[in-house]
Design a protein around this motif. Structure first.
Motif, mmCIF file in Angstrom:
data_model
loop_
_atom_site.group_PDB
_atom_site.id
_atom_site.type_symbol
_atom_site.label_atom_id
_atom_site.label_comp_id
_atom_site.label_asym_id
_atom_site.label_seq_id
_atom_site.Cartn_x
_atom_site.Cartn_y
_atom_site.Cartn_z
ATOM 1 N N LYS A 175 0.836 -1.210 0.000
ATOM 2 C CA LYS A 175 0.000 0.000 0.000
ATOM 3 C C LYS A 175 0.867 1.255 0.000
ATOM 4 O O LYS A 175 0.522 2.255 -0.636
ATOM 5 N N ILE A 228 1.993 1.789 -3.506
ATOM 6 C CA ILE A 228 0.864 2.315 -4.293
ATOM 7 C C ILE A 228 0.676 3.798 -3.989
ATOM 8 O O ILE A 228 0.433 4.610 -4.888
ATOM 9 N N GLY A 229 0.830 4.168 -2.712
ATOM 10 C CA GLY A 229 0.743 5.574 -2.333
ATOM 11 C C GLY A 229 1.785 6.430 -3.037
ATOM 12 O O GLY A 229 1.513 7.541 -3.473
ATOM 13 N N LEU A 257 3.069 5.831 -5.960
ATOM 14 C CA LEU A 257 2.609 5.990 -7.350
ATOM 15 C C LEU A 257 1.533 7.071 -7.447
ATOM 16 O O LEU A 257 1.581 7.917 -8.338
ATOM 17 N N TYR A 258 0.571 7.028 -6.548
ATOM 18 C CA TYR A 258 -0.477 8.060 -6.554
ATOM 19 C C TYR A 258 0.118 9.451 -6.334
ATOM 20 O O TYR A 258 -0.261 10.408 -7.006
ATOM 21 N N ALA A 259 1.040 9.560 -5.396
ATOM 22 C CA ALA A 259 1.645 10.859 -5.110
ATOM 23 C C ALA A 259 2.393 11.392 -6.329
ATOM 24 O O ALA A 259 2.312 12.585 -6.642
ATOM 25 N N MET A 296 1.656 10.873 -9.313
ATOM 26 C CA MET A 296 0.652 11.290 -10.301
ATOM 27 C C MET A 296 -0.144 12.499 -9.800
ATOM 28 O O MET A 296 -1.083 12.932 -10.454
ATOM 29 N N ASP A 332 -2.155 12.562 -7.411
ATOM 30 C CA ASP A 332 -3.467 12.121 -6.952
ATOM 31 C C ASP A 332 -3.378 12.007 -5.431
ATOM 32 O O ASP A 332 -3.234 10.926 -4.865
ATOM 33 N N GLU A 334 -5.544 12.504 -3.039
ATOM 34 C CA GLU A 334 -6.630 11.830 -2.307
ATOM 35 C C GLU A 334 -6.305 10.345 -2.127
ATOM 36 O O GLU A 334 -6.360 9.824 -1.018
ATOM 37 N N ASN A 335 -5.989 9.678 -3.220
ATOM 38 C CA ASN A 335 -5.676 8.249 -3.145
ATOM 39 C C ASN A 335 -4.342 7.992 -2.445
ATOM 40 O O ASN A 335 -4.188 6.995 -1.733
ATOM 41 N N ALA A 336 -3.387 8.897 -2.635
ATOM 42 C CA ALA A 336 -2.100 8.755 -1.953
ATOM 43 C C ALA A 336 -2.303 8.840 -0.440
ATOM 44 O O ALA A 336 -1.746 8.034 0.320
ATOM 45 N N SER A 340 -3.790 5.635 0.798
ATOM 46 C CA SER A 340 -2.825 4.537 0.713
ATOM 47 C C SER A 340 -1.776 4.622 1.817
ATOM 48 O O SER A 340 -1.453 3.607 2.453
#
Length: 130
Positions: A8, A11-12, A14-16, A18, A20, A22-24, A27
Motif C-alpha cells: 500500500k 501504491i501511495g 505511485l499516486y503521489a 501522479m 493524486d 486523495e488516493n495517496a 494509501s
C-alpha cells in the motif's frame, strides 16, 4: 499485514507521483496502520501538507500527540525544501540575466536584475512584518 502495508505504501508513492493526493493519502494512512512504518506516516503527513489539508493534519496530530516530533520533522523538511527551491529559482534567474548581458542584451539584463531585486525587497518586507 506488514507486507500488504508495504505494498500500500508503494501504491501511495505511485499516486503521489501522479499528484493524486486523495488516493495517496488513503494509501499511506492504510499502509501506516498495517506496517507501522514511520516512513508511511511521514508520507501521509507530506501528502496532507501538499494537498493543503491543514485541518486534517492538525486533527490527526491532536489524536496522535505522540507523533508531534515526527510532524515537526515533516514540516521542517518541506519548509527547507521550499526555501531551497526559491534559492535555486533565484540562482537560475540571475544566471539568465548574466547570459543576457553576455549576449549583449544589456536592457534585458537590467530588467531581470531589477525584477529579482524587487522580489527580494518584497520578500524582506514580508519577513520583517511577521
Amino acid at each position: 499485514n506488514s507486507f500488504i502495508g508495504n505494498i500500500k505504501h508503494s501504491i501511495g508513492v505511485l499516486y503521489a507521483r501522479m499528484m493524486d493526493f486523495e488516493n495517496a493519502e488513503e494509501s499511506f494512512l492504510s499502509a501506516y496502520n498495517m506496517n507501522n512504518n514511520i516512513e508511511s506516516l511521514k508520507q501521509y503527513l507530506y501528502v496532507l501538507i501538499l494537498a493543503k489539508k491543514e485541518q486534517k493534519f492538525n486533527e490527526f496530530l491532536n489524536q496522535n500527540k505522540e507523533l508531534k516530533e515526527t510532524a515537526k520533522e515533516v514540516v521542517y523538511v518541506i519548509t527547507d525544501t521550499l526555501e531551497d527551491a526559491c534559492v535555486e529559482d533565484d540562482y537560475l534567474y540571475i544566471e539568465k540575466a548574466l547570459n543576457s548581458k553576455n549576449q549583449g542584451q544589456v536592457s534585458e539584463y537590467y530588467r531581470r536584475i531589477d525584477k529579482i531585486i524587487n522580489t527580494w525587497k518584497k520578500d524582506y518586507r514580508h519577513q520583517t512584518l511577521r
